[in-house]
Design a protein around this motif. Structure first.
Motif, PDB file in Angstrom:
ATOM      1  N   TYR A   5      17.260  13.958 -22.042  1.00  0.00           N
ATOM      2  CA  TYR A   5      18.602  13.566 -21.610  1.00  0.00           C
ATOM      3  C   TYR A   5      18.544  12.995 -20.190  1.00  0.00           C
ATOM      4  CZ  TYR A   5      20.239  16.268 -25.617  1.00  0.00           C
ATOM      5  OH  TYR A   5      20.454  16.752 -26.889  1.00  0.00           O
ATOM      6  N   GLY A   6      19.575  12.229 -19.855  1.00  0.00           N
ATOM      7  CA  GLY A   6      19.667  11.679 -18.504  1.00  0.00           C
ATOM      8  C   GLY A   6      18.753  10.514 -18.243  1.00  0.00           C
ATOM      9  N   PHE A   7      18.331   9.807 -19.301  1.00  0.00           N
ATOM     10  CA  PHE A   7      17.444   8.658 -19.107  1.00  0.00           C
ATOM     11  C   PHE A   7      18.241   7.480 -18.551  1.00  0.00           C
ATOM     12  CE2 PHE A   7      14.551   5.225 -20.084  1.00  0.00           C
ATOM     13  CZ  PHE A   7      13.310   5.808 -19.907  1.00  0.00           C
ATOM     14  N   PRO A   8      17.689   6.727 -17.601  1.00  0.00           N
ATOM     15  CA  PRO A   8      18.435   5.645 -16.948  1.00  0.00           C
ATOM     16  C   PRO A   8      18.515   4.382 -17.797  1.00  0.00           C
ATOM     17  CG  PRO A   8      16.243   5.789 -16.012  1.00  0.00           C
ATOM     18  CD  PRO A   8      16.361   6.929 -16.975  1.00  0.00           C
ATOM     19  N   VAL A   9      19.331   4.435 -18.843  1.00  0.00           N
ATOM     20  CA  VAL A   9      19.561   3.278 -19.690  1.00  0.00           C
ATOM     21  C   VAL A   9      21.018   3.301 -20.138  1.00  0.00           C
ATOM     22  CG1 VAL A   9      18.806   4.463 -21.803  1.00  0.00           C
ATOM     23  CG2 VAL A   9      18.728   1.969 -21.708  1.00  0.00           C
ATOM     24  N   SER A  22      16.617  -1.924 -11.867  1.00  0.00           N
ATOM     25  CA  SER A  22      16.786  -2.317 -13.268  1.00  0.00           C
ATOM     26  C   SER A  22      16.372  -3.770 -13.474  1.00  0.00           C
ATOM     27  CB  SER A  22      18.242  -2.117 -13.691  1.00  0.00           C
ATOM     28  OG  SER A  22      18.646  -0.786 -13.505  1.00  0.00           O
ATOM     29  N   LEU A  23      16.798  -4.628 -12.563  1.00  0.00           N
ATOM     30  CA  LEU A  23      16.454  -6.042 -12.658  1.00  0.00           C
ATOM     31  C   LEU A  23      14.945  -6.243 -12.529  1.00  0.00           C
ATOM     32  CD1 LEU A  23      17.635  -8.887 -12.971  1.00  0.00           C
ATOM     33  CD2 LEU A  23      17.789  -8.999 -10.473  1.00  0.00           C
ATOM     34  N   GLU A  24      14.325  -5.488 -11.638  1.00  0.00           N
ATOM     35  CA  GLU A  24      12.872  -5.586 -11.475  1.00  0.00           C
ATOM     36  C   GLU A  24      12.157  -5.142 -12.747  1.00  0.00           C
ATOM     37  OE1 GLU A  24       9.025  -6.121 -10.191  1.00  0.00           O
ATOM     38  OE2 GLU A  24      10.909  -6.991  -9.492  1.00  0.00           O
ATOM     39  N   SER A  25      12.687  -4.119 -13.419  1.00  0.00           N
ATOM     40  CA  SER A  25      12.056  -3.662 -14.663  1.00  0.00           C
ATOM     41  C   SER A  25      12.162  -4.728 -15.745  1.00  0.00           C
ATOM     42  CB  SER A  25      12.679  -2.344 -15.136  1.00  0.00           C
ATOM     43  OG  SER A  25      13.993  -2.530 -15.641  1.00  0.00           O
ATOM     44  N   LEU A  26      13.266  -5.469 -15.765  1.00  0.00           N
ATOM     45  CA  LEU A  26      13.398  -6.575 -16.715  1.00  0.00           C
ATOM     46  C   LEU A  26      12.365  -7.656 -16.417  1.00  0.00           C
ATOM     47  CD1 LEU A  26      14.908  -8.061 -18.985  1.00  0.00           C
ATOM     48  CD2 LEU A  26      16.482  -8.933 -17.241  1.00  0.00           C
ATOM     49  N   HIS A  27      12.207  -7.971 -15.147  1.00  0.00           N
ATOM     50  CA  HIS A  27      11.198  -8.955 -14.746  1.00  0.00           C
ATOM     51  C   HIS A  27       9.814  -8.519 -15.204  1.00  0.00           C
ATOM     52  CE1 HIS A  27       8.293 -10.847 -11.973  1.00  0.00           C
ATOM     53  NE2 HIS A  27       9.149 -11.857 -11.923  1.00  0.00           N
ATOM     54  N   ARG A  28       9.486  -7.258 -14.989  1.00  0.00           N
ATOM     55  CA  ARG A  28       8.164  -6.746 -15.374  1.00  0.00           C
ATOM     56  C   ARG A  28       7.960  -6.840 -16.886  1.00  0.00           C
ATOM     57  NH1 ARG A  28       5.489  -3.779 -11.497  1.00  0.00           N
ATOM     58  NH2 ARG A  28       4.375  -2.604 -13.100  1.00  0.00           N
ATOM     59  N   ALA A  29       8.994  -6.489 -17.657  1.00  0.00           N
ATOM     60  CA  ALA A  29       8.880  -6.550 -19.113  1.00  0.00           C
ATOM     61  C   ALA A  29       8.656  -7.981 -19.590  1.00  0.00           C
ATOM     62  CB  ALA A  29      10.137  -5.960 -19.757  1.00  0.00           C
ATOM     63  N   LEU A  30       9.401  -8.917 -19.036  1.00  0.00           N
ATOM     64  CA  LEU A  30       9.302 -10.308 -19.459  1.00  0.00           C
ATOM     65  C   LEU A  30       7.968 -10.945 -19.102  1.00  0.00           C
ATOM     66  CD1 LEU A  30      12.876 -11.414 -18.406  1.00  0.00           C
ATOM     67  CD2 LEU A  30      11.981 -11.560 -20.738  1.00  0.00           C
ATOM     68  N   PHE A  31       7.425 -10.554 -17.947  1.00  0.00           N
ATOM     69  CA  PHE A  31       6.184 -11.158 -17.471  1.00  0.00           C
ATOM     70  C   PHE A  31       4.939 -10.353 -17.857  1.00  0.00           C
ATOM     71  CE2 PHE A  31       9.227 -13.596 -15.160  1.00  0.00           C
ATOM     72  CZ  PHE A  31       8.606 -14.799 -14.853  1.00  0.00           C
ATOM     73  N   GLY A  32       5.121  -9.385 -18.757  1.00  0.00           N
ATOM     74  CA  GLY A  32       3.983  -8.679 -19.333  1.00  0.00           C
ATOM     75  C   GLY A  32       3.347  -7.640 -18.442  1.00  0.00           C
ATOM     76  N   GLU A  33       4.079  -7.127 -17.460  1.00  0.00           N
ATOM     77  CA  GLU A  33       3.541  -6.094 -16.580  1.00  0.00           C
ATOM     78  C   GLU A  33       3.801  -4.703 -17.161  1.00  0.00           C
ATOM     79  OE1 GLU A  33       4.739  -6.664 -12.501  1.00  0.00           O
ATOM     80  OE2 GLU A  33       4.991  -8.819 -12.832  1.00  0.00           O
ATOM     81  N   ALA A  34       3.025  -3.730 -16.717  1.00  0.00           N
ATOM     82  CA  ALA A  34       3.108  -2.374 -17.257  1.00  0.00           C
ATOM     83  C   ALA A  34       4.433  -1.716 -16.882  1.00  0.00           C
ATOM     84  CB  ALA A  34       1.946  -1.537 -16.737  1.00  0.00           C
ATOM     85  N   LEU A  35       4.961  -0.902 -17.794  1.00  0.00           N
ATOM     86  CA  LEU A  35       6.189  -0.152 -17.567  1.00  0.00           C
ATOM     87  C   LEU A  35       5.969   1.307 -17.924  1.00  0.00           C
ATOM     88  CD1 LEU A  35       8.873  -2.510 -19.182  1.00  0.00           C
ATOM     89  CD2 LEU A  35       8.589  -2.057 -16.745  1.00  0.00           C
ATOM     90  N   THR A  36       6.258   2.183 -16.986  1.00  0.00           N
ATOM     91  CA  THR A  36       6.236   3.629 -17.222  1.00  0.00           C
ATOM     92  C   THR A  36       7.417   4.227 -16.471  1.00  0.00           C
ATOM     93  OG1 THR A  36       3.824   3.718 -17.450  1.00  0.00           O
ATOM     94  CG2 THR A  36       4.953   5.786 -16.933  1.00  0.00           C
ATOM     95  N   TYR A  37       8.138   5.124 -17.117  1.00  0.00           N
ATOM     96  CA  TYR A  37       9.319   5.723 -16.502  1.00  0.00           C
ATOM     97  C   TYR A  37       9.168   7.235 -16.423  1.00  0.00           C
ATOM     98  CZ  TYR A  37      11.304   1.151 -17.554  1.00  0.00           C
ATOM     99  OH  TYR A  37      11.535  -0.195 -17.629  1.00  0.00           O
ATOM    100  N   ALA A  38       9.491   7.768 -15.257  1.00  0.00           N
ATOM    101  CA  ALA A  38       9.498   9.213 -15.038  1.00  0.00           C
ATOM    102  C   ALA A  38      10.915   9.620 -14.661  1.00  0.00           C
ATOM    103  CB  ALA A  38       8.517   9.608 -13.936  1.00  0.00           C
ATOM    104  N   VAL A  39      11.460  10.630 -15.350  1.00  0.00           N
ATOM    105  CA  VAL A  39      12.849  11.041 -15.184  1.00  0.00           C
ATOM    106  C   VAL A  39      12.896  12.540 -14.908  1.00  0.00           C
ATOM    107  CG1 VAL A  39      15.134  11.084 -16.281  1.00  0.00           C
ATOM    108  CG2 VAL A  39      13.534   9.222 -16.792  1.00  0.00           C
ATOM    109  N   ALA A  40      13.798  12.950 -14.038  1.00  0.00           N
ATOM    110  CA  ALA A  40      13.942  14.355 -13.667  1.00  0.00           C
ATOM    111  C   ALA A  40      14.310  15.208 -14.881  1.00  0.00           C
ATOM    112  CB  ALA A  40      15.008  14.510 -12.584  1.00  0.00           C
TER     113      ALA A  40
END
Length: 300
Positions: A267-271, A143-161
């Motif tokens: 449903y079940g998204f990690p947020v 989660s912390l790494e995803s925040l870092h990526r968002a702040l520094f303009g890196e790509a974000l894609t999430y895949a959930v079961a």
């Protein structure tokens, strides 16, 4: 389309303030160490050491502290230290003139949903993500790494079961959402945002199932669900029940109202209020794909 604040770069100055509940020196010290590890210069606001009952200082102190960081042109991001309650008590007294002149990222979740919606109403993106007081929580590294990526303009894609309540489909729209209680409480205020054509995400913690149903009824009756591009359902942590059981889980309650419409539902998204709390950029156009293989959320 909402305005995107500039991405962070090494050696940028950032601030931590608490617009709601009080925080401890130990929590802030750990957060500062992490942000310095990201090569950022950290300013601790007055509210991070203030105490007024459960709040991080009284309303005027918290407002003044946030206002100072909004106005400072050299502050490139503001991290809200924690949630709880208190942001809506000060939001109408804030002046965003300096922020508009020098847009910056504002990050947080839970009670900070009020700021996310207010900023989106103004036409600015912000980041729903993990907050400083739990930066170093066990299991929260991703989660912390995803925040870092968002702040520094890196790509974000999430895949959930896949989840058995999912409704398949694909659509695109700007992301909007956060804590369900706050979203319901903002209805009819200056921070209330339209949801039509947008992907709504919701989460909550320690709410009674009856209250979750009441809030979903309210969102439905006010038209917030009718024209969604999609619905993303995150953690509903530690849901409570009455002595006489409500008879449905939080997800089943939400499905009762979501199933009245045709948009894709995941449903079940990690947020939310658990270590798996991935960063979502409020206001950013995104594509939601829900299929038998699972859910993918990516930015357009």
């Amino acid at each position: 389309m909402p305005i995107t604040p500039p991405s962070l770069r090494p050696h940028d100055r950032v601030a931590i303030v608490s617009t709601a509940r009080k925080v401890s020196a130990e929590e802030m010290a750990a957060a500062v160490d992490i942000l310095r590890g990201w090569q950022l210069e950290v300013v601790l606001g007055e509210s991070t050491t203030a105490v007024h009952h459960q709040f991080a200082g009284d309303d005027e102190l918290r407002r003044r502290d946030l206002q100072q960081q909004l106005d400072a042109p050299d502050i490139r991001a503001i991290f809200c230290a924690r949630g709880g309650y208190g942001t809506t008590r000060i939001i109408d007294q804030l002046d965003f003139t300096g922020f508009v002149q020098h847009p910056k990222w504002i990050a947080g979740f839970s009670d900070i949903t009020a700021l996310h919606c207010h900023l989106l109403k103004m036409g600015y993106e912000s980041i729903h993500g993990v907050m400083p007081f739990i930066f170093n929580q066990a299991g929260g590294e991703e989660s912390l790494e995803s925040l870092h990526r968002a702040l520094f303009g890196e790509a974000l894609t999430y895949a959930v079961a896949p989840h058995p309540l999912n409704r398949p489909g694909t659509d695109s729209g700007e992301l909007i959402g956060g804590n369900l209680t706050l979203l319901q409480n903002l209805t009819g205020t200056a921070s209330d945002c339209p949801t039509a054509g947008r992907i709504l995400f919701v989460e909550d913690v320690a709410e009674y199932l009856m209250n979750i149903d009441r809030m979903m009824v309210h969102l439905d009756r006010t038209g917030k669900l009718q024209n969604l591009a999609g619905l993303v359902v995150g953690h509903f942590t530690d849901s409570q029940d009455n002595a006489v059981p409500f008879g449905q889980t939080a997800y089943e309650i939400i499905a009762t109202y979501a199933n009245k419409y045709g948009f894709p539902v995941a449903y079940g998204f990690p947020v939310g209020h658990e270590p798996q709390n991935m960063a979502l950029i409020c206001g950013r156009p995104a594509r939601l794909t829900v299929s038998s293989q699972g859910t993918e959320l990516s930015y357009c």
